[in-house]
Design an enzyme around this catalytic site. Structure first.
Site, PDB file in Angstrom:
ATOM      1  N   GLY A 213     -52.303 -47.183  -8.986  1.00 31.31           N
ATOM      2  CA  GLY A 213     -51.597 -48.311  -8.381  1.00 31.31           C
ATOM      3  C   GLY A 213     -51.046 -47.885  -7.029  1.00 31.31           C
ATOM      4  CB  THR A 214     -50.941 -44.504  -5.596  1.00 35.05           C
ATOM      5  OG1 THR A 214     -52.274 -44.220  -6.086  1.00 35.05           O
ATOM      6  CG2 THR A 214     -49.955 -43.960  -6.603  1.00 35.05           C
TER       7      THR A 214
ATOM      8  CB  ALA B 216     -52.524 -39.102   0.293  1.00 39.07           C
TER       9      ALA B 216
ATOM     10  NE  ARG C 265     -53.252 -40.524  11.098  1.00 39.85           N
ATOM     11  CZ  ARG C 265     -54.516 -40.283  11.422  1.00 39.85           C
ATOM     12  NH1 ARG C 265     -55.097 -39.150  11.080  1.00 39.85           N
ATOM     13  NH2 ARG C 265     -55.194 -41.186  12.084  1.00 39.85           N
TER      14      ARG C 265
ATOM     15  CG  LEU D 218     -53.402 -41.629   5.111  1.00 37.84           C
ATOM     16  CD1 LEU D 218     -54.162 -41.097   3.911  1.00 37.84           C
ATOM     17  CD2 LEU D 218     -54.045 -41.145   6.405  1.00 37.84           C
TER      18      LEU D 218
ATOM     19  N   GLY E  43     -47.907 -36.187   0.743  1.00 38.55           N
ATOM     20  CA  GLY E  43     -47.913 -37.271  -0.235  1.00 38.55           C
ATOM     21  C   GLY E  43     -46.708 -38.183  -0.114  1.00 38.55           C
ATOM     22  CB  VAL E  44     -46.254 -41.751   0.005  1.00 33.56           C
ATOM     23  CG1 VAL E  44     -45.083 -42.604   0.438  1.00 33.56           C
ATOM     24  CG2 VAL E  44     -47.228 -41.588   1.131  1.00 33.56           C
TER      25      VAL E  44
ATOM     26  CD  GLU F   9     -44.072 -37.003  -8.243  1.00 36.82           C
ATOM     27  OE1 GLU F   9     -43.629 -36.495  -9.262  1.00 36.82           O
ATOM     28  OE2 GLU F   9     -45.075 -36.575  -7.671  1.00 36.82           O
TER      29      GLU F   9
END
Ligand code: MOS
Length: 768
Positions: A475-476, A518, A658, A660, A732-733, A735
């Site tokens: 769902g990410t 990611a 960055r 995305l 990564g976004v 957590e």
């Protein structure tokens, strides 16, 4: 007018754009099929029978009535279940979520332990038959709470390789000489992940080949564990997980229901579906253990931290070990010369705890960031200012420079957006009618993990492109961001890229946990797609029949599936034309990113090239410290007579390198903050202290925030590439969004009411 063709615009990058989810249409149409929804002919249904005591033995288990019930195909208990292999390996080498192998003995170690499986024609028949299995127990007194087991507490060694007992400098001396000191205990309860989609497995045998459709965060790990426990070769097992309805850590490990589904399917010779019921989600796929955290901060009058001591005591199961590593973040968040981090564990009679939504960081930052707020009040220094005073310019533990860090910018931008400068620090000083208003803040942080990953890019003769990697989309937004990356790298519109994921037979990708997908998979997708593009260009350059014959590489551009000369765009051809003329049905490249393997290989038929991208990044990995940071600001409205708290405004300023896709990344933070608000105000699983049975085991009693609970959440990204993590520059976004949130809320509640609540969740009774 002569026909002047204007030179092509530098192709606009789609990476970074807030495009809609590429799988969005499938999802809203109900056409995205989750594990339990996969159609199988002749499917049978399995229902788990679970213990109703927390410790003891099964004296008798009578299945005769169940076996005679309508539709029942088989009933498995420890008396007739096949032997399954137990592994002592680690998570990465194939250990299930819990070491204890179910249905192997009459011993019971926790409430909800699997003690049987009923397989029937329909789910209802299986469920009914399960209720007809009569179990009698020899019951023993369980250990239920940390306090009961304190005398048996021990110090675990490491958390997946990270030291859990850490010291630097002289903490005792610094604390003894402290000008100002804060010494407090913070506690957090058992929490459960509660994804919308319960865990589910459909096992299908075809001769000796096993396919499992599974709700998992790691198809490769699940394949290895299923194979090992069943004692069959890994190549005979295939795991498929195209869509996952949230995991939050409880689908990271493989839990025994998946293996039992395979056992059941083999037994009845039919596909078997096993879905955990919501209540079973509370016992059978992990939880966040409760924590007791003692924090001591010492500082100078002008706000410089001289020491931090952070001792966490949490609990693990009698049958396995998992540590909630609350202090790991404390090592590196602030610059302090003296530090002591310790972790203690107590064994209790519950199922095995597991990763949950920033394991360690989420409860750890609640304690540390609450204590910082207490220190700010003690010193009379603004909480943002106090954090800037103690900013860690390098990693305080290793001395390594950060790969990129914009925490000060997060504080500044977040504070501006929130209006922090208008805050009167006096508790109870802000009101709206009857209600008390409070503003609080905290730091957010999460490591920038990256693991080896690979991806395959295929161009077909009809011009279609398929890119695949055995990664996940919980769902990410993985489907979407990987499509964007491939589109840019190949000069194609996103509509012409199909990105596939979630199969163990695809190129290897890591666990979709630790917020690393990611950062890990993007470089592989980019590497494979770029190599595919340059191979295609070379095909054209080397082909005398191509309009680009002997053109210079640098003079060539690609756009919309066409290769052409930059300054003469009419001279060119389509990707499809190149392949068709060369009689190539497919051009295929596999890229492995961030691996020790150094050689790029090319196989004999020249169609598959494996390239190694990110080789140089390995040296960066040694040189820099990779960590994401952010600042969380909360506004609460507290009813003075009801103790009800509403978080009316929230600002989350985040640096994760960055971005995305601004839309999917923002959704990640919205979800993370929402978790944090649940953690702050609602979420708590309660056990009965006598029996050790779960009192809270459904969504009526376990409160997660709903829309009405959530106010305005403003997400701001710094969006500056991390130059050292990869060419993509993305950490990564997932957590980081939850970290610091509970503390920001608790600090805001203190500001509103003057009451310091150090025990989560902050329910109205604690404010009255
Ligand atoms: Mo996350 S708790 O690492 O799935």
């Amino acid at each position: 007018m002569t026909g002047v063709i204007s030179p092509p615009k530098e192709t606009e990058q789609v990476v970074g754009k807030p495009i809609n989810r590429v799988d969005g249409r499938l999802k809203v149409m109900g056409a995205a099929h989750y594990a339990a929804e996969i159609e199988q002919e002749n499917i049978a249904h399995a229902v788990l029978i679970q213990s109703t005591i927390a410790k003891g033995r099964i004296k008798d288990i009578d299945t005769s009535e169940a076996e005679k019930a309508p539709g029942v195909l088989a009933v498995l208990t420890h008396r007739n279940a096949p032997k399954l292999n137990q592994t002592e390996g680690s998570f990465f080498s194939g250990k299930p979520g819990e070491k204890l192998v179910p249905l192997q003995s009459d011993e019971v170690f926790y409430d909800g332990q699997h003690i049987g499986v009923v397989i029937a024609e329909t789910f209802e028949q299986a469920k009914h038959a399960a209720s007809l299995v009569h179990v009698s127990y020899e019951e023993e007194k369980p250990t239920v709470e940390i306090e009961q087991g304190l005398s048996q507490a021990y110090q675990p060694k490491d958390f997946f390789g990270q030291e859990l007992q850490v010291q630097r400098g002289d903490v005792a001396k610094a604390i003894a000489q402290a000008e100002v000191k804060i010494e407090q205990t913070y506690t957090t309860p058992i929490e459960h992940h509660n994804p919308m989609e319960p865990s589910a497995s459909i096992a299908v045998w075809n001769e000796n080949q096993l396919t499992v459709y599974d709700a998992t965060q790691w198809v490769i790990g699940t394949r290895n564990i299923v194979a090992y426990t069943l004692g069959i070769p890994e190549e005979n097992v295939r795991i498929i997980s195209h869509f996952v309805g949230g995991g939050f850590g409880c689908k990271g490990y493989t839990w025994w229901h998946t293996i039992l589904a395979a056992v059941a399917a083999r037994l009845v010779g039919r596909p078997v579906k096993l879905v955990l019921m919501r209540q079973q989600m509370f016992t059978s796929c992990g939880h966040r253990p409760p924590t007791i955290q003692q924090l001591t901060l010492s500082a100078t009058r002008d706000g410089k931290l001289t020491a931090i001591r952070h001792t966490t005591t949490s609990q693990t199961a009698e049958v396995d070990e998992f540590v909630e590593p609350c202090g790991l973040t404390t090592r590196i968040l602030y610059a302090t010369p003296n530090l002591e981090v310790a972790h203690n564990l107590v064994r209790v009679n519950t199922g095995t705890p597991t990763f949950m939504r920033a394991p360690g960081e989420a409860p750890g930052t609640f304690a540390l960031e609450s204590a910082l707020d207490e220190l700010a009040y003690e010193l009379g220094i603004d909480p943002v200012e106090l954090r800037i005073i103690n900013h860690a310019d390098v990693n305080p533990e290793t001395g390594k420079p950060w790969s990129s860090k914009y925490l000060k910018e997060c504080y500044q931008i977040g504070a501006e957006r929130f209006g922090w400068s208008r805050r009167n620090p006096t508790p109870g000083s802000m009101r709206d009618g009857d209600c008390l208003i409070g503003w609080g803040m905290a730091t957010a942080t999460y490591p920038g993990y990256r693991s080896p990953a690979s991806a395959k890019a295929q161009l077909f003769a009809d011009g279609r492109v398929v890119v695949s990697s055995g990664t996940h989309d919980l769902g990410t937004g993985t489907y979407t961001i990987m499509t964007q990356i491939a589109a840019d790298a190949l000069g194609l519109p996103v509509e012409q890229i199909e990105f596939k994921l979630g199969e163990s037979s695809m190129p290897l990708a890591p666990l979709a946990g630790g917020s690393q997908s990611a950062a890990s998979v993007a470089p592989a997708v980019q590497g494979a797609a770029e190599e595919l593009r340059s191979r295609m260009i070379r095909l054209a350059i080397d082909d005398e029949l191509s309009p680009l014959y002997r053109a210079a590489q640098e003079a060539i551009s690609t756009e919309n599936g066409r290769v052409f000369l930059k300054n003469e765009p009419s001279r060119g051809e389509t990707y499809a034309e190149i392949l068709q003329r060369n009689n190539l049905p497919i051009l295929e490249v596999e890229a492995i990113a961030n691996t020790a393997a150094s050689e790029s290989q090319q196989n004999s038929d020249n169609k598959v090239v494996r390239i190694c991208v990110g080789k140089n990044e390995n040296s960066d990995w040694q040189q820099y410290a990779f960590q994401s940071f952010g600042a969380q600001f909360a506004e609460v409205r507290v009813h003075p007579h009801l103790g009800q708290v509403h978080v009316t405004r929230f600002v989350s300023a985040i640096d994760v390198g960055r971005i995305l896709n601004h839309k999917t990344a923002r959704s990640q933070i919205l979800g993370g903050v929402t978790f944090g608000l649940g953690m702050a105000l609602m979420e708590e699983t309660v056990l009965d202290q006598q029996s050790g049975r779960l009192v809270v085991r459904n969504l009526a009693d376990y409160h997660v925030p709903v829309h009405a609970d959530i106010g305005d959440i403003d997400v701001i990204f710094i969006d500056k590439p991390d130059p050292h993590i990869s060419k993509m520059g993305v950490r990564g976004v997932g957590e980081i969004g939850i970290t610091g949130v509970a503390a920001a809320v608790a600090n805001a509640i203190y500001h509103a009411t003057g009451k310091r609540i150090r025990d989560l969740p902050i329910t109205p009774d604690k404010l009255l």
